[in-house]
Motif scaffolding. Sequence first.
Motif, PDB file in Angstrom:
ATOM      1  N   ARG A   2      73.327  -3.624 -62.109  1.00 17.93           N
ATOM      2  CA  ARG A   2      72.853  -2.438 -61.409  1.00 17.93           C
ATOM      3  C   ARG A   2      71.791  -1.759 -62.254  1.00 17.93           C
ATOM      4  O   ARG A   2      71.884  -1.718 -63.476  1.00 17.93           O
ATOM      5  CB  ARG A   2      73.993  -1.459 -61.172  1.00 17.93           C
ATOM      6  N   LEU A   3      70.804  -1.230 -61.583  1.00 24.01           N
ATOM      7  CA  LEU A   3      69.741  -0.479 -62.242  1.00 24.01           C
ATOM      8  C   LEU A   3      69.842   0.961 -61.773  1.00 24.01           C
ATOM      9  O   LEU A   3      69.930   1.221 -60.573  1.00 24.01           O
ATOM     10  CB  LEU A   3      68.369  -1.057 -61.880  1.00 24.01           C
ATOM     11  N   ILE A   4      69.837   1.886 -62.722  1.00 26.77           N
ATOM     12  CA  ILE A   4      69.841   3.304 -62.410  1.00 26.77           C
ATOM     13  C   ILE A   4      68.511   3.868 -62.883  1.00 26.77           C
ATOM     14  O   ILE A   4      68.148   3.729 -64.053  1.00 26.77           O
ATOM     15  CB  ILE A   4      70.980   4.070 -63.132  1.00 26.77           C
ATOM     16  N   ILE A   5      67.781   4.490 -61.974  1.00 27.60           N
ATOM     17  CA  ILE A   5      66.541   5.189 -62.304  1.00 27.60           C
ATOM     18  C   ILE A   5      66.817   6.664 -62.062  1.00 27.60           C
ATOM     19  O   ILE A   5      67.209   7.046 -60.953  1.00 27.60           O
ATOM     20  CB  ILE A   5      65.373   4.716 -61.412  1.00 27.60           C
ATOM     21  N   HIS A   6      66.634   7.495 -63.081  1.00 32.56           N
ATOM     22  CA  HIS A   6      66.939   8.919 -62.901  1.00 32.56           C
ATOM     23  C   HIS A   6      65.950   9.783 -63.661  1.00 32.56           C
ATOM     24  O   HIS A   6      65.267   9.322 -64.569  1.00 32.56           O
ATOM     25  CB  HIS A   6      68.377   9.233 -63.339  1.00 32.56           C
ATOM     26  N   ASP A   7      65.902  11.043 -63.247  1.00 30.28           N
ATOM     27  CA  ASP A   7      65.011  12.011 -63.883  1.00 30.28           C
ATOM     28  C   ASP A   7      65.782  13.159 -64.538  1.00 30.28           C
ATOM     29  O   ASP A   7      65.226  14.219 -64.782  1.00 30.28           O
ATOM     30  CB  ASP A   7      64.019  12.560 -62.852  1.00 30.28           C
ATOM     31  N   VAL A  26      69.635   1.400 -67.460  1.00 31.20           N
ATOM     32  CA  VAL A  26      69.280   2.767 -67.111  1.00 31.20           C
ATOM     33  C   VAL A  26      67.828   3.032 -67.513  1.00 31.20           C
ATOM     34  O   VAL A  26      67.425   2.741 -68.639  1.00 31.20           O
ATOM     35  CB  VAL A  26      70.209   3.785 -67.814  1.00 31.20           C
ATOM     36  N   ILE A  27      67.063   3.573 -66.566  1.00 31.06           N
ATOM     37  CA  ILE A  27      65.696   4.023 -66.855  1.00 31.06           C
ATOM     38  C   ILE A  27      65.703   5.528 -66.736  1.00 31.06           C
ATOM     39  O   ILE A  27      65.997   6.082 -65.673  1.00 31.06           O
ATOM     40  CB  ILE A  27      64.682   3.410 -65.869  1.00 31.06           C
ATOM     41  N   SER A  28      65.401   6.195 -67.842  1.00 27.82           N
ATOM     42  CA  SER A  28      65.437   7.651 -67.880  1.00 27.82           C
ATOM     43  C   SER A  28      64.137   8.178 -68.479  1.00 27.82           C
ATOM     44  O   SER A  28      63.408   7.447 -69.137  1.00 27.82           O
ATOM     45  CB  SER A  28      66.640   8.119 -68.697  1.00 27.82           C
ATOM     46  N   PRO A  29      63.857   9.452 -68.266  1.00 25.28           N
ATOM     47  CA  PRO A  29      62.584  10.019 -68.726  1.00 25.28           C
ATOM     48  C   PRO A  29      62.539  10.369 -70.205  1.00 25.28           C
ATOM     49  O   PRO A  29      61.742  11.204 -70.608  1.00 25.28           O
ATOM     50  CB  PRO A  29      62.450  11.278 -67.862  1.00 25.28           C
ATOM     51  N   SER A  81      60.780  12.727 -57.486  1.00 27.49           N
ATOM     52  CA  SER A  81      60.180  13.506 -58.566  1.00 27.49           C
ATOM     53  C   SER A  81      59.013  12.710 -59.155  1.00 27.49           C
ATOM     54  O   SER A  81      58.924  11.484 -58.974  1.00 27.49           O
ATOM     55  CB  SER A  81      61.216  13.784 -59.653  1.00 27.49           C
ATOM     56  N   PRO A  82      58.100  13.362 -59.872  1.00 33.02           N
ATOM     57  CA  PRO A  82      56.964  12.636 -60.454  1.00 33.02           C
ATOM     58  C   PRO A  82      57.381  11.459 -61.344  1.00 33.02           C
ATOM     59  O   PRO A  82      56.758  10.398 -61.279  1.00 33.02           O
ATOM     60  CB  PRO A  82      56.228  13.709 -61.259  1.00 33.02           C
ATOM     61  N   PHE A  83      58.426  11.613 -62.154  1.00 33.39           N
ATOM     62  CA  PHE A  83      58.849  10.508 -63.023  1.00 33.39           C
ATOM     63  C   PHE A  83      59.317   9.312 -62.199  1.00 33.39           C
ATOM     64  O   PHE A  83      58.903   8.174 -62.439  1.00 33.39           O
ATOM     65  CB  PHE A  83      59.959  10.941 -63.982  1.00 33.39           C
ATOM     66  N   VAL A  84      60.187   9.551 -61.221  1.00 38.11           N
ATOM     67  CA  VAL A  84      60.714   8.453 -60.402  1.00 38.11           C
ATOM     68  C   VAL A  84      59.588   7.808 -59.600  1.00 38.11           C
ATOM     69  O   VAL A  84      59.502   6.583 -59.507  1.00 38.11           O
ATOM     70  CB  VAL A  84      61.858   8.945 -59.492  1.00 38.11           C
ATOM     71  N   LYS A  85      58.690   8.619 -59.049  1.00 37.80           N
ATOM     72  CA  LYS A  85      57.542   8.073 -58.304  1.00 37.80           C
ATOM     73  C   LYS A  85      56.692   7.193 -59.208  1.00 37.80           C
ATOM     74  O   LYS A  85      56.217   6.122 -58.798  1.00 37.80           O
ATOM     75  CB  LYS A  85      56.711   9.220 -57.733  1.00 37.80           C
ATOM     76  N   ASN A  86      56.513   7.599 -60.442  1.00 35.58           N
ATOM     77  CA  ASN A  86      55.739   6.802 -61.402  1.00 35.58           C
ATOM     78  C   ASN A  86      56.411   5.457 -61.677  1.00 35.58           C
ATOM     79  O   ASN A  86      55.750   4.426 -61.750  1.00 35.58           O
ATOM     80  CB  ASN A  86      55.552   7.593 -62.697  1.00 35.58           C
ATOM     81  N   ILE A  87      57.728   5.463 -61.802  1.00 36.17           N
ATOM     82  CA  ILE A  87      58.470   4.207 -62.001  1.00 36.17           C
ATOM     83  C   ILE A  87      58.255   3.285 -60.806  1.00 36.17           C
ATOM     84  O   ILE A  87      57.979   2.095 -60.950  1.00 36.17           O
ATOM     85  CB  ILE A  87      59.978   4.475 -62.212  1.00 36.17           C
ATOM     86  N   LEU A  88      58.363   3.830 -59.604  1.00 37.68           N
ATOM     87  CA  LEU A  88      58.171   3.011 -58.406  1.00 37.68           C
ATOM     88  C   LEU A  88      56.733   2.502 -58.309  1.00 37.68           C
ATOM     89  O   LEU A  88      56.506   1.348 -57.931  1.00 37.68           O
ATOM     90  CB  LEU A  88      58.571   3.796 -57.156  1.00 37.68           C
TER      91      LEU A  88
END
Length: 166
Positions: A2-7, A26-29, A81-88
Amino acid sequence: MRLIIHDLEPGRFERLFAGQLGDLHVISPDAPIHHCLGCFGCWVKTPGACVIRDQYGDLGELLASCQEVVIISRCCYGGFSPFVKNILDRSISYIHPFFVNRNGEMHHRRRYNHQARLKVWFYGEVTEEEKVTARGLVAANAVNLWWDAAGVSFYRDISEMEGEVL
């Protein structure tokens, strides 16, 4: 996996989901991220990998190894959010630049023979109109990435997520 992307703020994610951090990435800011240049180098110059060689340069390959992707994001005008949008944005190497007709619509062709489940948890003060926009955005993202949209949830406050199962 599982991959978790969060801000969420540093340490907040771990406090909320302590004991659930098994087989996941986990991908975090907490690390700097360069913005997508829009150069399409991940399609043309270095197929499948972003030309920006930072820790986010291989997001397409990472996505291809996930059975489930969970996004936790502040809802910003019905979007991420800007961080999550940037990841996508930095993840477009997950798909090909070429198009196929899918259900009467044009979509990018798959790079990987892979399908994941997408769950999104938005938090913050969200109007009903923003909820409609956010649900539509998540559904469109799932179609474009060839994933199953497993659900969209809304929380007024981050603390309401406590006890939720990832």
